[in-house]
Design a protein around this motif. Structure first.
Motif, PDB file in Angstrom:
ATOM      1  N   MET A  13       1.020  -1.241   0.199  1.00 24.42           N
ATOM      2  CA  MET A  13      -0.211  -0.154  -0.199  1.00 24.42           C
ATOM      3  C   MET A  13       0.490   0.952  -0.047  1.00 24.42           C
ATOM      4  SD  MET A  13      -2.878  -1.202  -0.805  1.00 24.42           S
ATOM      5  CE  MET A  13      -2.351  -2.042  -1.213  1.00 24.42           C
ATOM      6  N   PHE A  14       2.054   0.995   0.770  1.00 27.29           N
ATOM      7  CA  PHE A  14       2.406   2.190   0.308  1.00 27.29           C
ATOM      8  C   PHE A  14       3.340   2.325  -0.367  1.00 27.29           C
ATOM      9  CE2 PHE A  14       7.075   3.738  -0.159  1.00 27.29           C
ATOM     10  CZ  PHE A  14       6.977   5.218   0.539  1.00 27.29           C
ATOM     11  N   LEU A  15       3.540   1.231  -1.674  1.00 28.09           N
ATOM     12  CA  LEU A  15       4.370   1.640  -3.172  1.00 28.09           C
ATOM     13  C   LEU A  15       2.768   1.826  -3.915  1.00 28.09           C
ATOM     14  CD1 LEU A  15       5.918  -1.802  -3.103  1.00 28.09           C
ATOM     15  CD2 LEU A  15       7.060   0.217  -3.876  1.00 28.09           C
ATOM     16  N   LEU A  16       1.773   1.785  -4.180  1.00 27.23           N
ATOM     17  CA  LEU A  16       0.447   2.366  -4.649  1.00 27.23           C
ATOM     18  C   LEU A  16       0.366   3.185  -4.389  1.00 27.23           C
ATOM     19  CD1 LEU A  16      -2.140   1.246  -6.374  1.00 27.23           C
ATOM     20  CD2 LEU A  16      -2.743   0.378  -4.131  1.00 27.23           C
ATOM     21  N   GLY A  17       0.262   3.266  -3.193  1.00 25.28           N
ATOM     22  CA  GLY A  17      -0.348   5.031  -2.671  1.00 25.28           C
ATOM     23  C   GLY A  17       0.943   5.867  -2.802  1.00 25.28           C
ATOM     24  N   GLY A  18       2.093   6.152  -2.914  1.00 27.80           N
ATOM     25  CA  GLY A  18       2.695   6.743  -3.575  1.00 27.80           C
ATOM     26  C   GLY A  18       2.757   7.088  -5.436  1.00 27.80           C
ATOM     27  N   ALA A  19       2.770   5.746  -6.233  1.00 29.30           N
ATOM     28  CA  ALA A  19       2.324   5.984  -7.700  1.00 29.30           C
ATOM     29  C   ALA A  19       1.221   6.534  -7.839  1.00 29.30           C
ATOM     30  CB  ALA A  19       2.428   4.401  -8.139  1.00 29.30           C
ATOM     31  N   LEU A  20      -0.011   6.430  -6.817  1.00 28.28           N
ATOM     32  CA  LEU A  20      -1.291   7.661  -7.273  1.00 28.28           C
ATOM     33  C   LEU A  20      -0.450   8.277  -6.713  1.00 28.28           C
ATOM     34  CD1 LEU A  20      -3.810   4.258  -5.762  1.00 28.28           C
ATOM     35  CD2 LEU A  20      -3.111   5.009  -8.323  1.00 28.28           C
ATOM     36  N   ALA A  79     -12.123   8.016 -10.879  1.00 23.64           N
ATOM     37  CA  ALA A  79     -11.555   7.350 -11.999  1.00 23.64           C
ATOM     38  C   ALA A  79     -10.119   5.995 -11.810  1.00 23.64           C
ATOM     39  CB  ALA A  79     -12.060   7.276 -12.962  1.00 23.64           C
ATOM     40  N   VAL A  80      -9.104   6.757 -11.723  1.00 21.38           N
ATOM     41  CA  VAL A  80      -7.849   5.944 -11.815  1.00 21.38           C
ATOM     42  C   VAL A  80      -6.862   5.739 -10.284  1.00 21.38           C
ATOM     43  CG1 VAL A  80      -5.233   7.052 -11.236  1.00 21.38           C
ATOM     44  CG2 VAL A  80      -6.605   8.354 -13.168  1.00 21.38           C
ATOM     45  N   ILE A  81      -8.300   5.804  -9.080  1.00 20.26           N
ATOM     46  CA  ILE A  81      -7.763   5.138  -8.133  1.00 20.26           C
ATOM     47  C   ILE A  81      -8.326   3.529  -8.007  1.00 20.26           C
ATOM     48  CG2 ILE A  81      -8.252   5.268  -5.439  1.00 20.26           C
ATOM     49  CD1 ILE A  81      -7.297   8.089  -5.886  1.00 20.26           C
ATOM     50  N   THR A  82      -9.773   3.735  -8.429  1.00 21.30           N
ATOM     51  CA  THR A  82     -10.287   2.756  -8.517  1.00 21.30           C
ATOM     52  C   THR A  82     -10.002   1.672  -9.447  1.00 21.30           C
ATOM     53  OG1 THR A  82     -12.645   3.563  -8.021  1.00 21.30           O
ATOM     54  CG2 THR A  82     -12.720   1.781  -8.815  1.00 21.30           C
ATOM     55  N   ALA A  83      -9.058   2.555 -10.956  1.00 21.06           N
ATOM     56  CA  ALA A  83      -8.622   1.085 -11.624  1.00 21.06           C
ATOM     57  C   ALA A  83      -7.258   0.630 -11.012  1.00 21.06           C
ATOM     58  CB  ALA A  83      -8.516   1.701 -12.683  1.00 21.06           C
ATOM     59  N   ALA A  84      -6.366   1.481 -11.145  1.00 25.66           N
ATOM     60  CA  ALA A  84      -5.304   0.840  -9.716  1.00 25.66           C
ATOM     61  C   ALA A  84      -5.368   0.165  -8.422  1.00 25.66           C
ATOM     62  CB  ALA A  84      -4.382   2.186  -9.419  1.00 25.66           C
ATOM     63  N   GLU A  85      -6.531   0.020  -8.096  1.00 22.50           N
ATOM     64  CA  GLU A  85      -6.816  -0.431  -6.517  1.00 22.50           C
ATOM     65  C   GLU A  85      -6.956  -1.944  -7.849  1.00 22.50           C
ATOM     66  OE1 GLU A  85     -10.403   0.251  -4.275  1.00 22.50           O
ATOM     67  OE2 GLU A  85      -8.380   0.346  -2.486  1.00 22.50           O
ATOM     68  N   PHE A  86      -8.334  -2.161  -8.375  1.00 24.21           N
ATOM     69  CA  PHE A  86      -8.882  -3.191  -8.779  1.00 24.21           C
ATOM     70  C   PHE A  86      -7.956  -4.508  -9.907  1.00 24.21           C
ATOM     71  CE2 PHE A  86     -10.793  -5.179 -12.764  1.00 24.21           C
ATOM     72  CZ  PHE A  86     -11.466  -6.241 -11.792  1.00 24.21           C
ATOM     73  N   VAL A  87      -6.456  -3.257 -10.210  1.00 21.07           N
ATOM     74  CA  VAL A  87      -5.422  -3.599 -10.768  1.00 21.07           C
ATOM     75  C   VAL A  87      -4.416  -4.917  -9.868  1.00 21.07           C
ATOM     76  CG1 VAL A  87      -3.310  -3.579 -12.055  1.00 21.07           C
ATOM     77  CG2 VAL A  87      -5.579  -3.420 -13.185  1.00 21.07           C
ATOM     78  N   VAL A 119      -4.455  -7.926   1.654  1.00 21.08           N
ATOM     79  CA  VAL A 119      -4.349  -7.577   2.073  1.00 21.08           C
ATOM     80  C   VAL A 119      -5.748  -5.852   2.137  1.00 21.08           C
ATOM     81  CG1 VAL A 119      -3.545  -5.200   1.761  1.00 21.08           C
ATOM     82  CG2 VAL A 119      -2.310  -6.473   0.694  1.00 21.08           C
ATOM     83  N   TRP A 120      -6.264  -6.270   1.515  1.00 21.37           N
ATOM     84  CA  TRP A 120      -7.875  -5.908   1.542  1.00 21.37           C
ATOM     85  C   TRP A 120      -9.022  -6.468   0.854  1.00 21.37           C
ATOM     86  CZ3 TRP A 120      -4.785  -3.010  -2.154  1.00 21.37           C
ATOM     87  CH2 TRP A 120      -5.634  -3.271  -3.022  1.00 21.37           C
ATOM     88  N   ASP A 121     -10.266  -6.687   1.107  1.00 16.66           N
ATOM     89  CA  ASP A 121     -11.330  -7.171   1.111  1.00 16.66           C
ATOM     90  C   ASP A 121     -13.360  -7.218   0.687  1.00 16.66           C
ATOM     91  OD1 ASP A 121     -13.258  -9.630  -0.051  1.00 16.66           O
ATOM     92  OD2 ASP A 121     -13.039 -11.048   1.258  1.00 16.66           O
TER      93      ASP A 121
END
Length: 138
Positions: free
Chosen positions: A34-41, A66-74, A87-89
């Motif tokens: 989530m650190f990596l995802l948060g940093g990238a987003l 839209a960007v965050i939702t798409a990234a979270e999905f991938v 990590v989440w469900d």
């Protein structure tokens, strides 16, 4: 070039830290991915926010959502479904897709994007003063 790299590291680090902190406050835990995802987003949103500075907050919020939702999905498909890191469900949330995204969290991302607009502008000015990287914000 060193200044641009330093700017990216700072933006990425702030985004990663903030994303993890939000998770800890909301869920009581986080995961290093989530650190990596948060940093990238946040890095992506930083540049989107600056490039769309003449657009309304609603438009920027919708794009960020839209960007965050798409990234979270991938990322969810990778870390949760492929590698079973759990990590989440969101399976118990109405309207979820494969337990990785759901409308209620997408709605929350809209408001987080609005907050990121203000943080982006603040960081832009602070980094510009420090590194003298950019011309005028407009």
């Amino acid at each position: 070039m060193k200044e641009k790299t330093a700017q990216l590291i700072i933006i990425f680090g702030i985004g990663g830290f903030m994303y993890g902190l939000i998770e800890i406050v909301y869920r009581g835990r986080t995961h290093w991915t989530m650190f990596l995802l948060g940093g990238a987003l946040f890095t992506l949103l930083y540049y989107i926010n600056l490039s769309l500075r003449t657009r309304s907050m609603i438009v920027r919020g919708l794009i960020g959502c839209a960007v965050i939702t798409a990234a979270e999905f991938v990322v969810g498909l990778i870390v949760n479904r492929k590698y079973s890191l759990k990590v989440w469900d969101y399976s118990n949330q109405p309207g979820n897709i494969l337990g990785q995204i759901c409308p209620s969290f997408s709605f929350a991302w809209f408001f987080m994007t609005i907050a990121s607009v203000y943080l982006s502008v603040f960081l832009y000015w602070q980094l510009n003063k420090r590194f003298r990287l950019c011309q005028d914000f407009g």
